[in-house]
Design a protein around this motif. Structure first.
Motif, short mmCIF file in Angstrom:
data_model
loop_
_atom_site.label_atom_id
_atom_site.label_comp_id
_atom_site.label_asym_id
_atom_site.label_seq_id
_atom_site.Cartn_x
_atom_site.Cartn_y
_atom_site.Cartn_z
N LYS A 171 -3.82 -1.74 -5.62
CA LYS A 171 -5.17 -1.76 -5.06
C LYS A 171 -5.30 -2.72 -3.88
O LYS A 171 -6.17 -3.58 -3.85
N THR A 205 0.83 -1.19 0.00
CA THR A 205 0.00 0.00 0.00
C THR A 205 0.87 1.25 0.00
O THR A 205 0.57 2.22 -0.67
N LYS A 206 1.97 1.23 0.74
CA LYS A 206 2.87 2.39 0.80
C LYS A 206 3.59 2.63 -0.51
O LYS A 206 3.83 3.76 -0.90
N ILE A 216 -7.09 2.25 2.31
CA ILE A 216 -6.33 2.06 1.08
C ILE A 216 -5.62 3.35 0.72
O ILE A 216 -6.24 4.42 0.68
N ASP A 217 -4.35 3.28 0.54
CA ASP A 217 -3.54 4.38 0.03
C ASP A 217 -3.80 5.71 0.75
O ASP A 217 -3.93 6.75 0.11
N SER A 269 0.20 2.28 -5.15
CA SER A 269 -1.24 2.39 -5.04
C SER A 269 -1.95 1.67 -6.18
O SER A 269 -3.11 1.32 -6.07
N THR A 270 -1.27 1.42 -7.28
CA THR A 270 -1.88 0.71 -8.39
C THR A 270 -2.13 -0.75 -8.07
O THR A 270 -2.86 -1.42 -8.79
N LEU A 285 -9.30 7.13 -5.77
CA LEU A 285 -7.87 6.92 -5.97
C LEU A 285 -7.35 7.64 -7.21
O LEU A 285 -6.19 8.07 -7.23
N ARG A 341 -7.81 11.66 -6.13
CA ARG A 341 -7.00 11.98 -4.95
C ARG A 341 -7.40 13.30 -4.27
O ARG A 341 -6.58 14.18 -4.04
#
Length: 169
Positions: A45, A38-39, A101-102, A42-43, A119, A122
């Motif tokens: 998911k 996740t860090k 998530i993210d 982000s793609t 996402l 943003r």
């Protein structure tokens, strides 16, 4: 009469999902790898979901997210209040499960398409919420019935409508 029934149904479902005892996080072995993913990407998911072990609609929402390309790491625990506080969920904006998530919190039965949009765009916010458990939202399917509901973008100052689902009635 319908509002009373809906309120009683929501109270029953939230109670059935469990919310007693101190938090006892029980992450799967994939949690450290998922947190790192996740860090860094982000793609990928990767969605971290906190839910009661007995909540069927939460499991159905997890399935919805998986069907839409999300990798899901589930943490089961009885009391989710500390998780909701960490997410910044405002009074009256909660539901039966909370996900991260993210850098965003996802509260309740938010459709995968709205998480995708969040996402992609943003926005400066804490996350998305679908308060309560509206019939017809992902994980809350009940035949052809779909109640109108809003997906709300939230931060510490309040909420704004992110998406509206008009329902079938």
């Amino acid at each position: 009469m319908m509002k009373v029934f809906s309120a009683l149904l929501l109270a029953f479902l939230v109670t059935a999902c469990g919310d007693d005892g101190p938090p006892e996080p029980q992450a799967t072995e994939a949690a450290p790898a998922a947190a790192e993913a996740t860090k860094t990407a982000s793609t990928d998911k990767v969605l971290e979901v906190y839910k009661s072990p007995t909540c069927g609609c939460c499991g159905a929402w997890v399935d919805h997210m998986k069907e839409n390309g999300y990798q899901v790491v589930v943490h089961e625990q009885q009391n989710l209040q500390s998780i909701k506080e960490k997410a910044g969920i405002l009074p009256g904006q909660g539901s039966c499960h909370t996900a991260f998530i993210d850098g965003y919190a996802i509260e309740g039965h938010v459709p995968a398409a709205d998480v995708d949009r969040l996402l992609a765009e943003r926005p400066d916010a804490r996350g998305l919420t679908v308060p309560g458990m509206p019939v017809g939202s992902p994980g809350m399917e009940m035949g052809d019935r779909v109640d109108a509901y809003d997906v709300l973008l939230f931060d510490e100052d309040g909420t704004a409508v992110f998406s509206h689902y008009p329902g079938t009635e």
